[in-house]
Design a protein around this motif. Structure first.
Motif, mmCIF file in Angstrom:
data_model
loop_
_atom_site.group_PDB
_atom_site.id
_atom_site.type_symbol
_atom_site.label_atom_id
_atom_site.label_comp_id
_atom_site.label_asym_id
_atom_site.label_seq_id
_atom_site.Cartn_x
_atom_site.Cartn_y
_atom_site.Cartn_z
ATOM 1 N N ILE A 80 3.979 1.127 -1.951
ATOM 2 C CA ILE A 80 5.544 1.161 -2.665
ATOM 3 C C ILE A 80 6.475 1.002 -1.197
ATOM 4 N N PHE A 81 7.196 0.578 -1.791
ATOM 5 C CA PHE A 81 8.418 0.036 -0.653
ATOM 6 C C PHE A 81 9.540 -0.222 -1.427
ATOM 7 N N PRO A 82 10.600 -0.128 -0.693
ATOM 8 C CA PRO A 82 12.086 0.256 -0.816
ATOM 9 C C PRO A 82 12.322 -1.610 -1.514
ATOM 10 N N SER A 83 13.083 -1.258 -2.431
ATOM 11 C CA SER A 83 13.181 -2.831 -2.767
ATOM 12 C C SER A 83 14.630 -3.619 -1.715
ATOM 13 N N HIS A 84 15.376 -3.380 -1.432
ATOM 14 C CA HIS A 84 16.480 -3.466 -1.179
ATOM 15 C C HIS A 84 16.113 -2.678 0.880
ATOM 16 N N VAL A 101 4.919 -2.900 -4.719
ATOM 17 C CA VAL A 101 5.439 -1.547 -5.648
ATOM 18 C C VAL A 101 6.255 -1.365 -5.507
ATOM 19 N N PRO A 102 7.886 -1.983 -5.609
ATOM 20 C CA PRO A 102 9.586 -1.490 -5.173
ATOM 21 C C PRO A 102 9.446 -0.539 -5.671
ATOM 22 N N ALA A 103 10.075 0.857 -4.697
ATOM 23 C CA ALA A 103 10.865 1.412 -4.983
ATOM 24 C C ALA A 103 12.662 1.822 -5.101
ATOM 25 N N ASP A 104 13.698 3.104 -5.551
ATOM 26 C CA ASP A 104 14.689 2.703 -5.451
ATOM 27 C C ASP A 104 14.925 3.386 -4.527
ATOM 28 N N ILE A 105 16.551 3.249 -4.071
ATOM 29 C CA ILE A 105 17.121 3.973 -3.109
ATOM 30 C C ILE A 105 18.423 4.921 -3.365
ATOM 31 N N LEU A 110 18.539 3.475 1.790
ATOM 32 C CA LEU A 110 17.348 4.101 2.835
ATOM 33 C C LEU A 110 16.591 4.140 0.999
ATOM 34 N N VAL A 111 15.544 3.849 1.036
ATOM 35 C CA VAL A 111 14.145 4.616 0.377
ATOM 36 C C VAL A 111 14.659 6.001 -0.280
ATOM 37 N N CYS A 112 14.664 5.895 -2.021
ATOM 38 C CA CYS A 112 14.766 7.315 -2.280
ATOM 39 C C CYS A 112 13.362 8.246 -2.568
ATOM 40 N N ALA A 113 13.098 9.074 -2.242
ATOM 41 C CA ALA A 113 12.116 9.682 -1.865
ATOM 42 C C ALA A 113 11.133 10.104 -2.976
ATOM 43 N N GLN A 114 12.224 10.233 -4.344
ATOM 44 C CA GLN A 114 12.104 10.658 -5.632
ATOM 45 C C GLN A 114 11.574 9.652 -6.057
ATOM 46 N N SER A 115 12.918 8.957 -6.053
ATOM 47 C CA SER A 115 11.852 7.369 -6.976
ATOM 48 C C SER A 115 10.095 6.344 -6.152
ATOM 49 N N VAL A 116 10.445 7.032 -5.112
ATOM 50 C CA VAL A 116 8.573 6.840 -4.817
ATOM 51 C C VAL A 116 7.469 7.274 -4.984
ATOM 52 N N GLU A 117 7.683 9.182 -5.498
ATOM 53 C CA GLU A 117 6.591 9.534 -6.132
ATOM 54 C C GLU A 117 6.390 9.068 -7.638
#
Ligand code: PLP
Length: 368
Positions: A80-84, A101-105, A110-117
């Motif tokens: 999992i990585f941030p798309s930005h 797997v892209p996550a939101d910011i 910067l990467v959003c922890a909830q989106s990572v989860e």
């Protein structure tokens, strides 16, 4: 006035005679590959950030690739990585045959922890936070998620050498991290270059071996590897630049302070967090990324006044490159990429340069 986004010739010309001496000394010895200057640099680079093991590699992308290889990440695994981020983050995952797997910011880009989860699946093995723009991600949250789900953290710290979060350096939170010395990075060399760090002795030995074809003790081959070595000459140049690194970061933070002071009254733009606004962070301002609803017009206006302002990654988050076939909808990232713009931010800027940038941005908004 003319304020380019980054004045590439000055990287060399501002200290030309010192660099010429270094180049002459190193080349006259014939010390090109895996020599003393590299070892010295690796030692100082890692010591600066309080991490025991550091190795020069050919570039940050290759560093991330090596780390994933050494950890045995491969086909069937998800990262999992941030798309930005630069496409390199996802490219390194793709290079080992795993699935990025892209996550939101979040609001700071910067990467959003909830989106990572939310993106965690049974196949997830690694979270790859990106400390974008010289600012460390919310590592308390990321580390907690990684611990709860038994995942590894590999940090893309390409933009964040020297940045801190609760007193700890970017690159010291995960199992390993990769840094870039691309010329425009805050610690830049005269071409491609990078370094990887880890606190894990076993992983360190493996990475050291793998970056040099899997060779150990001179000629024995202990494992499969790649060729990913930092040139000894670049290491010598980087050691010289490391001497002034704290001053360089202080200068970047002073420029950010000035932008903050002069631009915060413009209600149409959102500024990045100010240097002293955050009690837990020490941001190094690799970039100064603002958000504006009139982004395209503002960029055009600045360009007409000879100011280089850029949209990061050529204007798209990683999941928005159609050729890469991501099937993801990331509303915060997509909204951010309609508005984000980087103002000039580097150690070559004079007071007059930053004043001119601020005045020109103000003029744009008073005319609008
Ligand atoms: C610059 C950069 C990279 C790639 O660095 P190289 O040394 O050019 O491979 C990777 N990730 C991010 C976030 C970067 O800014």
């Amino acid at each position: 006035m003319n304020v380019p986004f980054f004045d590439y010739p000055r990287l060399f010309l501002d200290n030309k005679s010192e660099y010429m001496t270094i180049i002459e000394t190193v080349l006259s010895k014939g010390a090109y590959i895996l020599q003393e200057e590299l070892e010295t640099f690796e030692e100082n680079f890692a010591k600066f950030m309080n991490v025991p093991y550091g190795y020069g590699v050919s570039d940050a992308t290759s560093g991330l690739h090596l780390i994933l290889m050494a950890l045995g990440i491969g086909p069937g695994d998800e990262v999992i990585f941030p798309s930005h981020t630069f496409v390199a983050t996802a490219g390194a995952v793709n290079a080992v045959g795993a699935i990025p797997v892209p996550a939101d910011i979040g609001p700071d880009g910067l990467v959003c922890a909830q989106s990572v989860e939310q993106k965690i699946s049974p196949a997830t093995r690694v979270i790859m936070p990106v400390h974008l723009n010289g600012r460390v991600c919310d590592m308390d949250a990321i580390v907690a998620i990684a611990n709860n789900h038994d995942l590894l953290i590999v940090e893309d710290a390409a933009q964040a050498y020297g940045a801190r979060y609760k007193g700890r350096y970017a690159g010291s939170f995960g199992v390993a991290a990769s840094f870039s010395f691309y010329p425009a990075k805050s610690l830049g060399c005269f071409g491609d270059g990078g370094a990887i760090v880890t606190s894990d002795k076993h992983l360190a030995e493996k990475l050291n071996c793998m970056r040099d074809h899997g060779r150990s003790n001179g000629s024995d081959v202990a494992m499969w590897g790649v060729n990913s070595r930092l040139d000894n000459l670049q290491a010598a140049i980087l050691s010289y630049r490391l001497n002034d690194f704290d001053q360089d970061i202080a200068k970047r933070r002073a420029i950010a302070e000035k932008y903050q002071k002069k631009l915060r009254h413009i209600s149409n733009i959102v500024l990045p967090p100010a240097p002293n606004s955050d009690k837990v962070r020490f941001d190094t301002f690799q970039n100064y990324e603002i958000q504006s609803n009139e982004r395209d017009e503002l960029q055009k206006y600045l360009r007409a006044q000879n100011i280089g302002a850029l949209v990061q990654w050529g204007g798209k988050a990683v999941h928005q490159f159609t050729a890469l076939n991501f099937d993801a909808s990331l509303p915060e990232t997509e909204e951010y990429f309609r508005k984000c713009l980087m103002l000039p931010m580097n150690v070559f800027l004079s007071n007059e340069d930053t004043d001119y940038v601020c005045e020109t941005v103000k003029k744009f908004y008073s005319n609008a």
